[in-house]
Scaffold this motif. Structure first.
Motif, PDB file in Angstrom:
ATOM      1  N   GLU A   1     -19.504 -22.570  28.750  1.00  0.00           N
ATOM      2  CA  GLU A   1     -19.202 -21.254  28.172  1.00  0.00           C
ATOM      3  C   GLU A   1     -20.339 -20.741  27.299  1.00  0.00           C
ATOM      4  O   GLU A   1     -20.655 -19.555  27.332  1.00  0.00           O
ATOM      5  CB  GLU A   1     -17.894 -21.321  27.385  1.00  0.00           C
ATOM      6  CG  GLU A   1     -16.696 -21.506  28.296  1.00  0.00           C
ATOM      7  CD  GLU A   1     -15.383 -21.480  27.546  1.00  0.00           C
ATOM      8  OE1 GLU A   1     -15.195 -20.581  26.707  1.00  0.00           O
ATOM      9  OE2 GLU A   1     -14.556 -22.368  27.803  1.00  0.00           O
ATOM     10  N   GLN A   2     -20.978 -21.629  26.543  1.00  0.00           N
ATOM     11  CA  GLN A   2     -22.089 -21.208  25.697  1.00  0.00           C
ATOM     12  C   GLN A   2     -23.274 -20.749  26.538  1.00  0.00           C
ATOM     13  O   GLN A   2     -23.935 -19.766  26.203  1.00  0.00           O
ATOM     14  CB  GLN A   2     -22.529 -22.348  24.762  1.00  0.00           C
ATOM     15  CG  GLN A   2     -21.525 -22.672  23.689  1.00  0.00           C
ATOM     16  CD  GLN A   2     -20.436 -23.625  24.176  1.00  0.00           C
ATOM     17  OE1 GLN A   2     -20.343 -23.968  25.358  1.00  0.00           O
ATOM     18  NE2 GLN A   2     -19.580 -24.047  23.259  1.00  0.00           N
ATOM     19  N   ARG A   3     -23.544 -21.456  27.636  1.00  0.00           N
ATOM     20  CA  ARG A   3     -24.657 -21.070  28.515  1.00  0.00           C
ATOM     21  C   ARG A   3     -24.410 -19.704  29.135  1.00  0.00           C
ATOM     22  O   ARG A   3     -25.312 -18.859  29.207  1.00  0.00           O
ATOM     23  CB  ARG A   3     -24.843 -22.106  29.619  1.00  0.00           C
ATOM     24  CG  ARG A   3     -25.395 -23.402  29.141  1.00  0.00           C
ATOM     25  CD  ARG A   3     -25.494 -24.383  30.275  1.00  0.00           C
ATOM     26  NE  ARG A   3     -25.888 -25.687  29.758  1.00  0.00           N
ATOM     27  CZ  ARG A   3     -25.975 -26.757  30.500  1.00  0.00           C
ATOM     28  NH1 ARG A   3     -25.709 -26.699  31.781  1.00  0.00           N
ATOM     29  NH2 ARG A   3     -26.338 -27.900  29.968  1.00  0.00           N
ATOM     30  N   LEU A   4     -23.186 -19.478  29.597  1.00  0.00           N
ATOM     31  CA  LEU A   4     -22.869 -18.201  30.219  1.00  0.00           C
ATOM     32  C   LEU A   4     -22.891 -17.069  29.200  1.00  0.00           C
ATOM     33  O   LEU A   4     -23.321 -15.958  29.509  1.00  0.00           O
ATOM     34  CB  LEU A   4     -21.524 -18.279  30.928  1.00  0.00           C
ATOM     35  CG  LEU A   4     -21.485 -19.239  32.122  1.00  0.00           C
ATOM     36  CD1 LEU A   4     -20.085 -19.308  32.698  1.00  0.00           C
ATOM     37  CD2 LEU A   4     -22.483 -18.838  33.183  1.00  0.00           C
ATOM     38  N   GLU A   5     -22.440 -17.340  28.000  1.00  0.00           N
ATOM     39  CA  GLU A   5     -22.489 -16.330  26.940  1.00  0.00           C
ATOM     40  C   GLU A   5     -23.942 -15.980  26.610  1.00  0.00           C
ATOM     41  O   GLU A   5     -24.283 -14.818  26.393  1.00  0.00           O
ATOM     42  CB  GLU A   5     -21.764 -16.833  25.691  1.00  0.00           C
ATOM     43  CG  GLU A   5     -21.676 -15.827  24.578  1.00  0.00           C
ATOM     44  CD  GLU A   5     -20.909 -14.567  24.953  1.00  0.00           C
ATOM     45  OE1 GLU A   5     -21.213 -13.503  24.362  1.00  0.00           O
ATOM     46  OE2 GLU A   5     -20.031 -14.618  25.821  1.00  0.00           O
TER      47      GLU A   5
ATOM     48  N   ALA B   1     -22.989 -25.458  35.542  1.00  0.00           N
ATOM     49  CA  ALA B   1     -21.563 -25.773  35.543  1.00  0.00           C
ATOM     50  C   ALA B   1     -21.231 -27.091  34.855  1.00  0.00           C
ATOM     51  O   ALA B   1     -20.094 -27.534  34.891  1.00  0.00           O
ATOM     52  CB  ALA B   1     -21.033 -25.780  36.978  1.00  0.00           C
ATOM     53  N   SER B   2     -22.183 -27.707  34.211  1.00  0.00           N
ATOM     54  CA  SER B   2     -21.890 -28.972  33.526  1.00  0.00           C
ATOM     55  C   SER B   2     -22.242 -28.858  32.052  1.00  0.00           C
ATOM     56  O   SER B   2     -23.300 -28.336  31.708  1.00  0.00           O
ATOM     57  CB  SER B   2     -22.678 -30.122  34.174  1.00  0.00           C
ATOM     58  OG  SER B   2     -24.056 -29.887  34.058  1.00  0.00           O
ATOM     59  N   GLY B   3     -21.372 -29.301  31.198  1.00  0.00           N
ATOM     60  CA  GLY B   3     -21.597 -29.337  29.750  1.00  0.00           C
ATOM     61  C   GLY B   3     -21.981 -28.008  29.125  1.00  0.00           C
ATOM     62  O   GLY B   3     -22.874 -27.342  29.596  1.00  0.00           O
ATOM     63  N   TRP B   4     -21.327 -27.619  28.085  1.00  0.00           N
ATOM     64  CA  TRP B   4     -21.614 -26.403  27.329  1.00  0.00           C
ATOM     65  C   TRP B   4     -21.610 -25.154  28.216  1.00  0.00           C
ATOM     66  O   TRP B   4     -22.380 -24.226  28.018  1.00  0.00           O
ATOM     67  CB  TRP B   4     -22.954 -26.501  26.604  1.00  0.00           C
ATOM     68  CG  TRP B   4     -23.031 -27.634  25.650  1.00  0.00           C
ATOM     69  CD1 TRP B   4     -23.462 -28.890  25.927  1.00  0.00           C
ATOM     70  CD2 TRP B   4     -22.652 -27.640  24.274  1.00  0.00           C
ATOM     71  NE1 TRP B   4     -23.381 -29.682  24.822  1.00  0.00           N
ATOM     72  CE2 TRP B   4     -22.892 -28.931  23.771  1.00  0.00           C
ATOM     73  CE3 TRP B   4     -22.131 -26.679  23.419  1.00  0.00           C
ATOM     74  CZ2 TRP B   4     -22.623 -29.280  22.461  1.00  0.00           C
ATOM     75  CZ3 TRP B   4     -21.879 -27.031  22.104  1.00  0.00           C
ATOM     76  CH2 TRP B   4     -22.125 -28.320  21.648  1.00  0.00           C
TER      77      TRP B   4
ATOM     78  N   LEU C   1     -16.880 -20.648  37.552  1.00  0.00           N
ATOM     79  CA  LEU C   1     -17.423 -20.173  36.272  1.00  0.00           C
ATOM     80  C   LEU C   1     -16.869 -18.808  35.889  1.00  0.00           C
ATOM     81  O   LEU C   1     -16.688 -18.515  34.712  1.00  0.00           O
ATOM     82  CB  LEU C   1     -18.945 -20.107  36.321  1.00  0.00           C
ATOM     83  CG  LEU C   1     -19.690 -21.414  36.538  1.00  0.00           C
ATOM     84  CD1 LEU C   1     -21.188 -21.168  36.572  1.00  0.00           C
ATOM     85  CD2 LEU C   1     -19.350 -22.425  35.461  1.00  0.00           C
ATOM     86  N   TRP C   2     -16.576 -17.966  36.883  1.00  0.00           N
ATOM     87  CA  TRP C   2     -16.143 -16.611  36.577  1.00  0.00           C
ATOM     88  C   TRP C   2     -14.753 -16.573  35.954  1.00  0.00           C
ATOM     89  O   TRP C   2     -14.376 -15.583  35.353  1.00  0.00           O
ATOM     90  CB  TRP C   2     -16.179 -15.749  37.832  1.00  0.00           C
ATOM     91  CG  TRP C   2     -17.475 -15.813  38.576  1.00  0.00           C
ATOM     92  CD1 TRP C   2     -17.624 -15.803  39.926  1.00  0.00           C
ATOM     93  CD2 TRP C   2     -18.797 -15.905  38.046  1.00  0.00           C
ATOM     94  NE1 TRP C   2     -18.943 -15.904  40.265  1.00  0.00           N
ATOM     95  CE2 TRP C   2     -19.694 -15.968  39.123  1.00  0.00           C
ATOM     96  CE3 TRP C   2     -19.322 -15.976  36.769  1.00  0.00           C
ATOM     97  CZ2 TRP C   2     -21.066 -16.078  38.973  1.00  0.00           C
ATOM     98  CZ3 TRP C   2     -20.700 -16.096  36.605  1.00  0.00           C
ATOM     99  CH2 TRP C   2     -21.545 -16.132  37.685  1.00  0.00           C
TER     100      TRP C   2
END
Length: 123
Positions: free
Chosen positions: A23-27, A18-21, A51-52
């Motif tokens: 959306e990219q991590r979840l993608e 949940a910290s930094g980047w 995050l969801w």
């Protein structure tokens, strides 16, 4: 994962995502789950809940499951807590009797099995 074919991929302490980047991590995780055809389970604190809402597709694919603590005033929770103690006893040296001290163990763990497990591990 494709070769081993696990039923799921478990990521503990996933709230660190949940910290930094974020959306990219979840993608990246979504792409990995798609490519391997393996469900991903993210376990962590309540910080995961926001995050969801970052991505509609991620929100539709996600399910929140809350593992609450056991409540002493509920008979069914008491019964389940005692079952957990029995399963923990089976992992401890023979002759260990957790059930005799179940109320003390409940009080010390505030009904959270994770806290209880950590305490027993340290002991």
């Amino acid at each position: 994962m494709v070769w081993r074919g696990p039923l799921a991929f478990w990521l503990d302490d996933a709230h660190a995502l949940a910290s930094g980047w974020v959306e990219q991590r979840l993608e990246w995780l979504r792409s990995l789950a798609d490519a391997t055809n393996t469900p991903h389970i993210l376990a962590g604190t309540y910080d995961l809940l926001h995050l969801w809402n970052l991505n509609g597709q991620l929100g539709r694919r996600s399910h929140d499951i809350h593992f609450g603590r056991y409540h002493l005033e509920r008979a069914s929770d008491q019964e389940q807590f005692l079952r957990v103690l029995v399963s923990f006893e089976q992992q401890l040296p023979e002759g260990t009797n957790l059930l005799d001290a179940w109320e003390l163990l409940y009080e010390g763990s505030i009904g959270c099995v994770g806290i209880l497990k950590d305490g027993l591990t340290l002991a």
